[in-house]
Write an enzyme that holds these catalytic residues in place. Structure first.
Site, PDB file in Angstrom:
ATOM      1  N   ASP A 196      49.400 -10.719  -6.527  1.00  0.00           N
ATOM      2  CA  ASP A 196      50.706 -10.504  -5.903  1.00  0.00           C
ATOM      3  C   ASP A 196      51.754 -11.449  -6.473  1.00  0.00           C
ATOM      4  OD1 ASP A 196      50.482  -8.475  -3.726  1.00  0.00           O
ATOM      5  OD2 ASP A 196      48.921  -9.803  -3.003  1.00  0.00           O
ATOM      6  N   ARG A 204      61.653  -1.373   8.110  1.00  0.00           N
ATOM      7  CA  ARG A 204      61.474  -0.230   9.002  1.00  0.00           C
ATOM      8  C   ARG A 204      61.966  -0.599  10.392  1.00  0.00           C
ATOM      9  NH1 ARG A 204      55.969   0.331   8.876  1.00  0.00           N
ATOM     10  NH2 ARG A 204      56.158   1.442   6.911  1.00  0.00           N
ATOM     11  N   SER A 241      53.934  -9.103  -3.109  1.00  0.00           N
ATOM     12  CA  SER A 241      54.383  -9.066  -4.506  1.00  0.00           C
ATOM     13  C   SER A 241      55.896  -8.916  -4.620  1.00  0.00           C
ATOM     14  CB  SER A 241      53.671  -7.945  -5.265  1.00  0.00           C
ATOM     15  OG  SER A 241      53.944  -6.680  -4.691  1.00  0.00           O
ATOM     16  N   ASN A 294      58.282  -2.012  -3.835  1.00  0.00           N
ATOM     17  CA  ASN A 294      56.891  -1.998  -4.284  1.00  0.00           C
ATOM     18  C   ASN A 294      56.096  -0.889  -3.603  1.00  0.00           C
ATOM     19  OD1 ASN A 294      56.751  -3.203  -1.760  1.00  0.00           O
ATOM     20  ND2 ASN A 294      55.353  -4.846  -2.360  1.00  0.00           N
ATOM     21  N   ARG A 317      60.624  10.764  -2.984  1.00  0.00           N
ATOM     22  CA  ARG A 317      60.729  11.606  -1.782  1.00  0.00           C
ATOM     23  C   ARG A 317      61.911  11.203  -0.905  1.00  0.00           C
ATOM     24  NH1 ARG A 317      55.065  11.087  -2.186  1.00  0.00           N
ATOM     25  NH2 ARG A 317      54.950   9.421  -0.605  1.00  0.00           N
TER      26      ARG A 317
END
Length: 390
Positions: A170, A37, A17, A97, A105
């Protein structure tokens, strides 16, 4: 053609998406830096949808992340997070997303990012919104189709609920996010102020069904009923649907049953002179049509129906589709190359501007493909060049 030249997008999103939104902005000329990541990158790299792999990664990843740059970072590492904040200070648009609460956080929620860059367009997609009992559920396409009622519109009545065979939720959510981003970029050009754009996949797929939901809302909450024979649309009368012929399939859209009876030499249809019966008795009509259309080839029926301006079409599979001149003339296939020189064929951006296509031959990046370049350009500058609106 780079309509969004000088627009810098920092894209934290994964799967389909959010990345589909980043892809369309890149097609329109924006520079899109994909934050991944460290080590594993976007999980979509490993999301195999077939046994076709390109450079060990999924075909979907290559299709939806072409024309982007990759910057790998560990968002839990303070040094990497500070680099990301510097990038954000230079950006025009931020996309993510993640589920509700994740960016908070990390200290990258809208208010925190707005403090870094007041003019930024902060664009977020989630599954079911940020409140209510479903807000923490996974925003996965099949699950959204199922919850939103979409699966009760395909296939015939008395068969199981049937999803669409494509990630429609999506892609719709990504398209809606792009609409919001473009509108707020225009607003910012006037006011200099940023904005917070939010799209939930659930609301996107509900909006997609506005046609049938409006009928439901205004018809005493009567549920849509799929026709039992050759269903094409729960609210449309016969002959709407797909029919088998001697050598293939024929799609029939809305049409006059009496006219069809004459054109097709199908006497069984002549008794349905009341237009209300075309809906109320649609299964009867479709059964008659289904048997009659088996007698001749698809091409034979088209030669009768098309000159009479009856809305109809052959039903093509992909092998047949790519042989058609109507497909070839649009030149929809795009060849891009990865950094390793692998050529990947995918679809191009469908938008034309002043008759020109929006094309780029740049393939999807490797993980951390652009870290050094981006560090030198943004992170290692003694005095960062701030966004012109800040």
């Amino acid at each position: 053609m780079k309509l969004l030249e000088d627009i810098l997008v920092i894209d934290f999103s994964q799967f389909l998406s959010g990345p589909s939104a980043g892809l369309r902005l890149a097609d329109l000329g924006a520079r899109v830096i994909k934050v991944e990541r460290s080590g594993s990158g976007d999980i979509c790299r490993e999301l195999y949808v077939s046994d076709v792999r390109l450079e060990g990664e999924s075909t979907i990843f290559h299709a939806i992340n072409r024309n982007k740059e990759s910057y790998a970072a560990d968002l839990k590492d303070p040094l990497d997070l500070e680099k990301i904040r510097i990038l954000i200070s230079e950006a025009d648009v931020l996309i993510h997303n993640f589920r509700p609460g994740v960016m908070e956080r990390l200290g990258l929620d809208y208010e925190s990012v707005k403090a870094i860059s007041p003019s930024i367009i902060y664009a977020a997609i989630n599954g079911y919104g940020e409140e209510g009992p479903w807000k923490d559920l996974p925003g996965q396409d099949l699950l959204l189709q199922s919850v939103a009622g979409l699966t009760w519109l395909s296939n015939n009545n008395h068969t199981i609920p049937t999803p669409m065979g494509v990630a429609v939720v999506d892609i719709l959510a990504g398209a809606h996010l792009v609409q919001g981003i473009l509108a707020t970029l225009y607003q910012r050009a006037i006011s200099g102020e940023g904005a917070f754009v939010q799209v939930s996949m659930f609301e996107s797929i509900l909006d997609f069904q506005f046609e049938v939901l409006t009928c439901f809302y205004n018809d005493g909450n009567e549920l849509p009923v799929r026709s039992s024979v050759n269903n094409g649309h729960a609210y449309i009368a016969a002959p709407y649907g797909i029919y088998k012929t001697r050598n293939g399939y024929l799609a029939l859209a809305m049409g006059n049953i009496i006219l069809l009876s004459d054109l097709l030499h199908c006497p069984g249809l002549k008794k349905y002179t009341n237009q209300d019966d075309w809906f109320n008795k649609r299964d009867e009509i479709k059964k008659i049509l289904a048997v009659h259309l088996l007698d001749r080839t698809t091409e034979s029926w088209l030669s009768i129906l098309e000159p009479a301006d009856i809305w109809c079409a052959r039903v093509l599979d992909y092998d047949e589709l790519v042989q058609e001149e109507g497909y070839k003339v649009l030149d929809v296939e795009l060849k891009v190359k990865t950094v390793n020189g692998l050529e990947v064929t995918t679809t191009r951006c469908p938008i034309r501007v002043d008759g020109k296509l929006l094309l780029s031959g740049k393939g999807a990046p490797l993980i951390c493909d652009h870290n050094r370049q981006i560090d030198e350009e943004f992170i290692e500058q003694p005095v960062p060049v701030r966004n012109k609106y800040n």
